[in-house]
Design a protein around this motif. Sequence first.
Motif, mmCIF file in Angstrom:
data_model
loop_
_atom_site.group_PDB
_atom_site.id
_atom_site.type_symbol
_atom_site.label_atom_id
_atom_site.label_comp_id
_atom_site.label_asym_id
_atom_site.label_seq_id
_atom_site.Cartn_x
_atom_site.Cartn_y
_atom_site.Cartn_z
ATOM 1 N N MET A 131 38.671 -6.306 38.307
ATOM 2 C CA MET A 131 37.458 -6.246 39.074
ATOM 3 C C MET A 131 36.780 -7.609 38.988
ATOM 4 O O MET A 131 36.472 -8.072 37.903
ATOM 5 C CB MET A 131 36.564 -5.163 38.487
ATOM 6 N N PRO A 132 36.547 -8.259 40.113
ATOM 7 C CA PRO A 132 35.902 -9.569 40.087
ATOM 8 C C PRO A 132 34.417 -9.450 39.763
ATOM 9 O O PRO A 132 34.011 -8.542 39.068
ATOM 10 C CB PRO A 132 36.148 -10.112 41.484
ATOM 11 N N ALA A 133 33.631 -10.347 40.282
ATOM 12 C CA ALA A 133 32.211 -10.411 39.956
ATOM 13 C C ALA A 133 31.531 -9.068 40.203
ATOM 14 O O ALA A 133 31.812 -8.377 41.166
ATOM 15 C CB ALA A 133 31.534 -11.495 40.777
ATOM 16 N N VAL A 134 30.630 -8.705 39.293
ATOM 17 C CA VAL A 134 29.857 -7.477 39.420
ATOM 18 C C VAL A 134 28.386 -7.853 39.558
ATOM 19 O O VAL A 134 28.005 -9.004 39.401
ATOM 20 C CB VAL A 134 30.072 -6.537 38.206
ATOM 21 N N ILE A 135 27.554 -6.889 39.820
ATOM 22 C CA ILE A 135 26.127 -7.158 40.025
ATOM 23 C C ILE A 135 25.516 -7.645 38.713
ATOM 24 O O ILE A 135 25.630 -6.986 37.679
ATOM 25 C CB ILE A 135 25.407 -5.882 40.520
ATOM 26 N N PRO A 136 24.869 -8.818 38.726
ATOM 27 C CA PRO A 136 24.232 -9.328 37.510
ATOM 28 C C PRO A 136 23.101 -8.413 37.043
ATOM 29 O O PRO A 136 22.440 -7.765 37.841
ATOM 30 C CB PRO A 136 23.684 -10.696 37.940
ATOM 31 N N LEU A 137 22.892 -8.380 35.729
ATOM 32 C CA LEU A 137 21.849 -7.562 35.141
ATOM 33 C C LEU A 137 20.742 -8.466 34.609
ATOM 34 O O LEU A 137 21.014 -9.519 34.036
ATOM 35 C CB LEU A 137 22.420 -6.733 33.986
ATOM 36 N N GLY A 138 19.504 -8.082 34.756
ATOM 37 C CA GLY A 138 18.378 -8.826 34.190
ATOM 38 C C GLY A 138 18.295 -10.247 34.713
ATOM 39 O O GLY A 138 18.274 -10.476 35.912
ATOM 40 N N ASP A 139 18.301 -11.209 33.780
ATOM 41 C CA ASP A 139 18.164 -12.617 34.167
ATOM 42 C C ASP A 139 19.518 -13.291 34.376
ATOM 43 O O ASP A 139 19.595 -14.514 34.433
ATOM 44 C CB ASP A 139 17.344 -13.376 33.125
ATOM 45 N N GLU A 140 20.577 -12.521 34.511
ATOM 46 C CA GLU A 140 21.908 -13.089 34.713
ATOM 47 C C GLU A 140 22.038 -13.675 36.109
ATOM 48 O O GLU A 140 21.625 -13.072 37.096
ATOM 49 C CB GLU A 140 22.978 -12.021 34.518
ATOM 50 N N LEU A 141 22.629 -14.857 36.190
ATOM 51 C CA LEU A 141 22.915 -15.479 37.481
ATOM 52 C C LEU A 141 24.290 -15.072 37.987
ATOM 53 O O LEU A 141 24.536 -15.037 39.193
ATOM 54 C CB LEU A 141 22.857 -17.008 37.351
ATOM 55 N N TYR A 142 25.188 -14.795 37.067
ATOM 56 C CA TYR A 142 26.572 -14.452 37.421
ATOM 57 C C TYR A 142 27.144 -13.575 36.319
ATOM 58 O O TYR A 142 26.886 -13.789 35.136
ATOM 59 C CB TYR A 142 27.398 -15.739 37.552
ATOM 60 N N THR A 157 23.608 -17.078 32.372
ATOM 61 C CA THR A 157 22.158 -16.911 32.457
ATOM 62 C C THR A 157 21.573 -18.290 32.782
ATOM 63 O O THR A 157 22.315 -19.272 32.810
ATOM 64 C CB THR A 157 21.592 -16.372 31.127
ATOM 65 N N PRO A 158 20.276 -18.390 32.999
ATOM 66 C CA PRO A 158 19.713 -19.703 33.316
ATOM 67 C C PRO A 158 19.970 -20.778 32.248
ATOM 68 O O PRO A 158 19.983 -21.956 32.573
ATOM 69 C CB PRO A 158 18.219 -19.423 33.462
#
Length: 173
Positions: free
Chosen positions: A1-12, A78-79
């Motif tokens: 499974m490739p990229a999933v929906i980021p959680l919280g302050d996650e950018l990727y 994250t940032p």
Amino acid sequence: MPAVIPLGDELYREEINLPLMRWLMTFMLVIGLAFSLVLFGGSESNEPPKVVSVILSAVFLSVAWLMSNFLKFTVIVTPELINLQSGRFHTSIRIADVQDCLINNRPPLVFGGWGLRVTRFRDGWVKAYSFGRKGIDLVMKNGPYRHIIFSTENPEQLREIIEGRQSNVPGYV
């Protein structure tokens, strides 16, 4: 499974499932349990000595436990941090410590094969989370490793995110 929906302050966020490792772990587990059953089975004249069964069972079950660390590989940006995790093995990298972000096209054998590898190149030590895909090569400014390399399904997108954060990170020159 490739990229999933980021959680919280996650950018990727990306989770890579490794079905080959799951199959190999199951195989080792079954063999380890088979040797364990020999310990509790009946006494036949042609069965191996109990000590051999104990040793082989321990070896195969230990390898299965170690392989359980490589069933899923997760990349979270994250940032301020890049977090890499494969089971109990975890690496956090400050984006401010990254000198350059390159796309890595080298095969896993360059690093010694699949999995978590530490090797030495001409310009320093390399830590690689290598799972047979294209990846990212983070050239570090300082620290014990000159390069941290990891596999990803979306190297171009991830490189853009990291380079975008490098220009926005306080202290980045």
